[in-house]
Design a protein around this motif. Structure first.
Motif, PDB file in Angstrom:
ATOM      1  N   ARG A  45     -46.033   5.789  21.606  1.00  0.00           N
ATOM      2  CA  ARG A  45     -47.122   5.036  22.238  1.00  0.00           C
ATOM      3  C   ARG A  45     -48.416   5.839  22.281  1.00  0.00           C
ATOM      4  O   ARG A  45     -49.499   5.322  21.991  1.00  0.00           O
ATOM      5  CB  ARG A  45     -46.697   4.647  23.653  1.00  0.00           C
ATOM      6  N   ASP A  57     -37.061  -9.622  18.836  1.00  0.00           N
ATOM      7  CA  ASP A  57     -36.563 -10.958  19.175  1.00  0.00           C
ATOM      8  C   ASP A  57     -35.195 -11.219  18.565  1.00  0.00           C
ATOM      9  O   ASP A  57     -34.396 -11.977  19.107  1.00  0.00           O
ATOM     10  CB  ASP A  57     -37.535 -12.036  18.661  1.00  0.00           C
ATOM     11  N   PHE A  76     -41.525  -0.512  16.119  1.00  0.00           N
ATOM     12  CA  PHE A  76     -41.961  -1.883  15.862  1.00  0.00           C
ATOM     13  C   PHE A  76     -43.215  -2.188  16.673  1.00  0.00           C
ATOM     14  O   PHE A  76     -44.152  -2.802  16.192  1.00  0.00           O
ATOM     15  CB  PHE A  76     -40.845  -2.864  16.233  1.00  0.00           C
ATOM     16  N   ARG A  77     -43.234  -1.720  17.905  1.00  0.00           N
ATOM     17  CA  ARG A  77     -44.368  -2.063  18.767  1.00  0.00           C
ATOM     18  C   ARG A  77     -45.604  -1.233  18.446  1.00  0.00           C
ATOM     19  O   ARG A  77     -46.728  -1.722  18.542  1.00  0.00           O
ATOM     20  CB  ARG A  77     -43.962  -1.852  20.217  1.00  0.00           C
ATOM     21  N   TYR A  78     -45.413   0.036  18.099  1.00  0.00           N
ATOM     22  CA  TYR A  78     -46.570   0.935  18.025  1.00  0.00           C
ATOM     23  C   TYR A  78     -46.891   1.435  16.620  1.00  0.00           C
ATOM     24  O   TYR A  78     -47.903   2.097  16.435  1.00  0.00           O
ATOM     25  CB  TYR A  78     -46.338   2.146  18.932  1.00  0.00           C
ATOM     26  N   ARG A  84     -46.343  -0.375  13.359  1.00  0.00           N
ATOM     27  CA  ARG A  84     -46.419  -1.204  12.172  1.00  0.00           C
ATOM     28  C   ARG A  84     -47.836  -1.181  11.629  1.00  0.00           C
ATOM     29  O   ARG A  84     -48.797  -1.299  12.388  1.00  0.00           O
ATOM     30  CB  ARG A  84     -46.019  -2.644  12.481  1.00  0.00           C
ATOM     31  N   ILE A  90     -51.262  -2.506  10.131  1.00  0.00           N
ATOM     32  CA  ILE A  90     -51.909  -3.772  10.479  1.00  0.00           C
ATOM     33  C   ILE A  90     -51.826  -4.781   9.328  1.00  0.00           C
ATOM     34  O   ILE A  90     -51.830  -5.976   9.548  1.00  0.00           O
ATOM     35  CB  ILE A  90     -53.364  -3.488  10.918  1.00  0.00           C
ATOM     36  N   TYR A 117     -45.617  -9.038   8.676  1.00  0.00           N
ATOM     37  CA  TYR A 117     -45.297  -9.637   9.969  1.00  0.00           C
ATOM     38  C   TYR A 117     -46.559 -10.172  10.639  1.00  0.00           C
ATOM     39  O   TYR A 117     -46.561 -11.234  11.242  1.00  0.00           O
ATOM     40  CB  TYR A 117     -44.633  -8.579  10.847  1.00  0.00           C
ATOM     41  N   TRP A 118     -47.659  -9.415  10.520  1.00  0.00           N
ATOM     42  CA  TRP A 118     -48.904  -9.839  11.178  1.00  0.00           C
ATOM     43  C   TRP A 118     -49.460 -11.096  10.547  1.00  0.00           C
ATOM     44  O   TRP A 118     -50.098 -11.899  11.207  1.00  0.00           O
ATOM     45  CB  TRP A 118     -49.948  -8.729  11.089  1.00  0.00           C
ATOM     46  N   ALA A 176     -47.807 -13.490   9.428  1.00  0.00           N
ATOM     47  CA  ALA A 176     -46.982 -14.673   9.714  1.00  0.00           C
ATOM     48  C   ALA A 176     -47.562 -15.468  10.878  1.00  0.00           C
ATOM     49  O   ALA A 176     -48.265 -14.936  11.711  1.00  0.00           O
ATOM     50  CB  ALA A 176     -45.565 -14.243  10.040  1.00  0.00           C
ATOM     51  N   ARG A 184     -57.299 -13.278  16.444  1.00  0.00           N
ATOM     52  CA  ARG A 184     -56.659 -14.134  15.437  1.00  0.00           C
ATOM     53  C   ARG A 184     -57.505 -15.364  15.144  1.00  0.00           C
ATOM     54  O   ARG A 184     -57.662 -15.750  13.985  1.00  0.00           O
ATOM     55  CB  ARG A 184     -55.290 -14.570  15.927  1.00  0.00           C
ATOM     56  N   PRO A 244     -58.911  -6.648   9.131  1.00  0.00           N
ATOM     57  CA  PRO A 244     -57.799  -7.574   9.357  1.00  0.00           C
ATOM     58  C   PRO A 244     -57.712  -7.981  10.823  1.00  0.00           C
ATOM     59  O   PRO A 244     -58.031  -7.187  11.714  1.00  0.00           O
ATOM     60  CB  PRO A 244     -56.559  -6.765   8.946  1.00  0.00           C
ATOM     61  N   ALA A 256     -56.661  -8.095  14.004  1.00  0.00           N
ATOM     62  CA  ALA A 256     -55.724  -7.375  14.861  1.00  0.00           C
ATOM     63  C   ALA A 256     -56.527  -6.633  15.911  1.00  0.00           C
ATOM     64  O   ALA A 256     -57.721  -6.384  15.747  1.00  0.00           O
ATOM     65  CB  ALA A 256     -54.911  -6.395  14.034  1.00  0.00           C
ATOM     66  N   THR A 275     -55.433   5.572  21.538  1.00  0.00           N
ATOM     67  CA  THR A 275     -54.728   6.332  22.571  1.00  0.00           C
ATOM     68  C   THR A 275     -55.082   7.806  22.417  1.00  0.00           C
ATOM     69  O   THR A 275     -55.972   8.159  21.647  1.00  0.00           O
ATOM     70  CB  THR A 275     -53.215   6.146  22.425  1.00  0.00           C
ATOM     71  N   TYR A 311     -52.737   2.119  17.904  1.00  0.00           N
ATOM     72  CA  TYR A 311     -51.723   1.166  17.453  1.00  0.00           C
ATOM     73  C   TYR A 311     -52.222  -0.242  17.692  1.00  0.00           C
ATOM     74  O   TYR A 311     -53.153  -0.470  18.470  1.00  0.00           O
ATOM     75  CB  TYR A 311     -50.374   1.402  18.146  1.00  0.00           C
ATOM     76  N   ALA A 312     -51.605  -1.175  16.953  1.00  0.00           N
ATOM     77  CA  ALA A 312     -52.023  -2.566  17.054  1.00  0.00           C
ATOM     78  C   ALA A 312     -51.263  -3.250  18.169  1.00  0.00           C
ATOM     79  O   ALA A 312     -50.045  -3.139  18.265  1.00  0.00           O
ATOM     80  CB  ALA A 312     -51.758  -3.276  15.728  1.00  0.00           C
ATOM     81  N   ASP A 344     -49.578  -6.325  20.063  1.00  0.00           N
ATOM     82  CA  ASP A 344     -48.890  -7.524  19.592  1.00  0.00           C
ATOM     83  C   ASP A 344     -48.568  -8.401  20.793  1.00  0.00           C
ATOM     84  O   ASP A 344     -48.466  -7.910  21.916  1.00  0.00           O
ATOM     85  CB  ASP A 344     -47.592  -7.117  18.876  1.00  0.00           C
ATOM     86  N   SER A 365     -42.827 -11.055  23.250  1.00  0.00           N
ATOM     87  CA  SER A 365     -42.059 -12.271  22.973  1.00  0.00           C
ATOM     88  C   SER A 365     -41.835 -13.047  24.269  1.00  0.00           C
ATOM     89  O   SER A 365     -41.757 -14.259  24.275  1.00  0.00           O
ATOM     90  CB  SER A 365     -40.748 -11.945  22.279  1.00  0.00           C
TER      91      SER A 365
END
Lengths: 369, 347
Positions: free
Chosen positions: A43, A338, A356-358, A360, A362, A366-367, A369, B249, B321, B323, B328, B333-334, B336, B339
């Motif tokens: 993170r 998920d 996955f969270r920090y 990937r 840009i 996945y983005w 989608a 977005r 892009p 995002a 930090t 980082y991006a 998201d 869920s």
């Protein structure tokens, strides 16, 4: 905020990273044990501040991740019994077993409640004398003392409707398993500070000596981690393999005597199944014979624990630090938080979930989608 | 068997058997967006409005009106700093304000569970009137339904609202440009932590109060001061992060946010640390982001600080892009969508 701001100071962090670079002459691989540390490293981008020769390997230390899926299925089976209330920590609720998650079971009508402490579950048992209240006890040595205290308190109060589904795991045996593998690439360890706040550091001396690895007990803030890495690299560069304590504001060598006494009274050490790693001898806690009446599996005999079915997931290698999440073909495609395929994606503190969270890129598909 | 298959209407996204609505579908995160995209957008085929925007813009007889609706299902119904009544008025007022509109009138629909104490209902009704009076909005239409005991959660309220759009140019993600400044109207995370501490009886001392408040005044002042607001979004469920991702977005642009610039009060930070929650995703009911030309950032910030001392410039819009990246200590980082709602961590 006291004890947080000081340890998140960007300037101090960059000075610490420079100090690490200044003493590093060779490549070293250092494994952080705890999922909380993995999460903080990824993170805050701590690994990106290090010289290129220093590699951080992410260890097996997310207790939610390594809880066996069969145990989650047993929890769900208990939760679905009429008159049962299943209590669990929040991050356990979403983790799938082999037959859904506790959250999904709640959606189907099971009484599943999120608690912040086993003592909350005890309160629910007091308030619902005509219900069977079961606490799903997961976690390392950090959370086990509170579980033990809840058993002792329930015994004192004569609470006959309170029981436990115990899946506590111990850190040192997992470190031994990792180091016993000749293919392991671990040069040094950052031990989990919160675990050591309970256990102290005595168990780590023999491991450091036997396997010739430095072990630095480390905290969870960016500066804690950088200082832990600095101490570990300094030992490696100087050829020392000792136990050092970076997290001295919380950890005493002898640990927490009251917590250890409660653990010794209520639990006994047993072989334990780890999700993604299989069975490890003497790596878990079960209720001691004197407290066997609090065992939910004994009380509800139909909730048997089924073994983990083998899958395509490479979490076994990720938990051992042999592969990084991005080396998995399913990462971020077939396997996401998920729809997790294995241990390291199921909880937010797993290495795959943290990447996955920090991490990937840009322009990841996945983005789009 | 070579005949052409007979015509039958086909659903654009075939249902998977057994699929049901989960709680996460209402969290404002990824599942909510999936629901909108897979169910509502295809069904509302002729709907030209942006379904992720806070309200719709309508032109009626030459007047530009904003129209919006929201349902309130908060538990507990009374929490530190507010109740479901203040929330139901301020929340809809804010959705109108985010369209650059002066709120005019609200309707309110009550779904009440059999057995709900009348004394509490009176308290809620008085809260609503007090919030409406403070805002200068009128409660002009209403409806009441009672459901059987066990089939409601005490009380649900829906409010719809209309407002007169006073911003001279559209306030919408489509007007966001590279070089725009991203302003945040105050510190984040208060409402979510206030409700969670009340719901779970966490007993923080001193208690964390919800930031529940009407936001039309700062918005109208920005417009009066000649700020060319490009986009506004209140940071409700899903928090600041979700609001920013939605705008990035819709605008098809990149946003760069400085983590250290985002104000979080000490009690909220402490509570989030204890529970393992990220304040960027914790709900607010009185905070918004304003995106406007970089050269007007200073003037706009001084307006916002008349209302909330810790309003801040938190980042900039860039080409790139779509995002939101957060800088930090060691990298970036991006962000998201989550869920579903954040759950407290074990250790």
């Amino acid at each position: 905020m006291k004890f947080v701001d000081e340890f998140r100071d960007p300037d101090a962090a960059h000075r610490c990273a420079e100090a690490i670079a200044a003493i590093t002459t060779r490549p070293w691989s250092i494994m952080e044990i705890c999922g909380g540390q993995t999460h903080a490293i990824v993170r805050h981008g701590i690994d990106q501040m290090l010289p290129s020769g220093i590699t951080l390997l992410h260890g097996p230390g997310c207790p939610v991740c390594v809880t066996p899926p069969g145990m989650i299925d047993a929890a769900i089976a208990i939760a679905k019994r009429p008159g049962a209330i299943l209590c669990s920590f929040g991050d356990m609720l979403r983790v799938p077993g082999q037959a859904g998650s506790l959250l999904a079971a709640r959606g189907q009508g099971a009484d599943v409640r999120m608690v912040y402490s086993p003592l909350d579950a005890l309160g629910i048992a007091r308030a619902n004398p005509d219900h069977e209240v079961v606490f799903f006890a997961v976690g390392f040595e950090t959370t086990a003392p509170a579980t033990a205290m809840s058993v002792l308190q329930a015994e004192r109060e004569g609470l006959g409707n309170f029981s436990l589904l115990v899946s506590h795991v111990l850190v040192p045996p997992a470190m031994e398993v990792l180091l016993a593998d000749p293919g392991n690439g671990v040069n040094g360890f950052l031990a989990a500070g919160h675990v050591c706040s309970v256990t102290g550091t005595r168990e780590y001396g023999p491991i450091a000596r036997r396997h010739g690895v430095p072990i630095v007990v480390t905290g969870f803030e960016p500066l804690d981690l950088l200082l832990g890495i600095y101490l570990c690299v300094r030992q490696l560069e100087e050829g020392r393999t000792q136990v050092e304590n970076q997290y001295s504001r919380s950890v005493r060598p002898q640990g927490n005597a009251a917590a250890l006494a409660a653990l010794a009274q209520v639990f006994e050490v047993r072989a334990q199944e780890w999700r993604g790693m299989g069975k490890i001898e003497a790596s878990g806690l079960g209720l001691a014979p004197a407290y066997a009446s609090f065992d939910a599996l004994g009380r509800f005999g139909d909730a048997a624990v089924q073994p983990e079915r083998p899958g395509a997931c490479i979490s076994s290698e990720i938990l051992r630090g042999m592969k990084k999440p991005c080396e998995c073909v399913a990462f971020g495609k077939g396997c996401t938080p998920d729809h997790p395929l294995g241990a390291t994606m199921v909880s937010s503190e797993g290495a795959c979930a943290a990447y996955f969270r920090y991490r990937r890129p840009i322009d990841d598909e996945y983005w789009a989608a | 068997m070579n005949e052409a298959p007979s015509f039958s209407p086909v659903c654009p996204t075939p249902d998977k058997p057994g699929e049901t609505v989960e709680l996460g579908h209402g969290s404002g995160g990824r599942l909510t967006h999936d629901l909108i995209e897979s169910v509502f957008r295809p069904a509302f085929a002729h709907c030209e409005t942006d379904l992720t925007h806070d309200g719709a813009e309508l032109e009626i007889g030459g007047a530009r009106l904003a129209f919006t609706t929201d349902s309130y299902v908060v538990q507990p119904l009374f929490f530190p700093g507010g109740d479901i009544g203040t929330l139901a008025v301020n929340g809809t007022v804010n959705d109108l304000a985010m369209c650059g509109a002066r709120p005019l009138a609200l309707s309110c629909g009550f779904v009440i569970e059999e057995g709900y104490p009348l004394a509490e209902l009176r308290r809620v009704a008085h809260s609503m009137q007090a919030a409406a009076s403070a805002t200068g909005v009128r409660l002009v239409a209403g409806d009441t339904k009672v459901v059987e005991r066990g089939k409601g959660d005490g009380l649900y309220i829906n409010t719809s609202g209309v407002g007169e759009i006073v911003a001279p140019l559209p306030v919408a993600p489509g007007r966001v440009r590279p070089g725009d400044a991203i302003l945040l109207s105050g510190d984040i995370g208060r409402h979510g932590m206030a409700v969670m501490s009340a719901r779970e009886d966490l007993g923080f001392d001193p208690p964390i109060l919800s930031d529940c408040a009407a936001l039309h005044s700062p918005v109208l002042r920005l417009i009066e001061e000649g700020i060319d607001i490009h986009c506004l979004r209140d940071c409700t469920r899903g928090g600041l992060a979700t609001a920013l991702i939605e705008i990035a977005r819709s605008a098809g642009l990149a946003m760069k946010i400085e983590q250290n610039a985002v104000p979080v009060s000490e009690p909220v930070r402490g509570a989030c640390e204890i529970l393992g929650l990220d304040p960027l995703y914790v709900a607010n009911e009185g905070r918004f982001v304003a995106i406007l030309p970089g050269e007007q950032a200073e003037a706009a910030l001084s307006v916002l600080r008349d209302f909330e001392q810790n309003a801040a410039l938190i980042g900039m819009v860039e080409a790139g892009p779509e995002a939101v990246s957060l800088r930090t200590i060691g990298g970036s980082y991006a962000l998201d969508f989550l869920s579903c709602e954040q759950l407290p961590r074990i250790c």
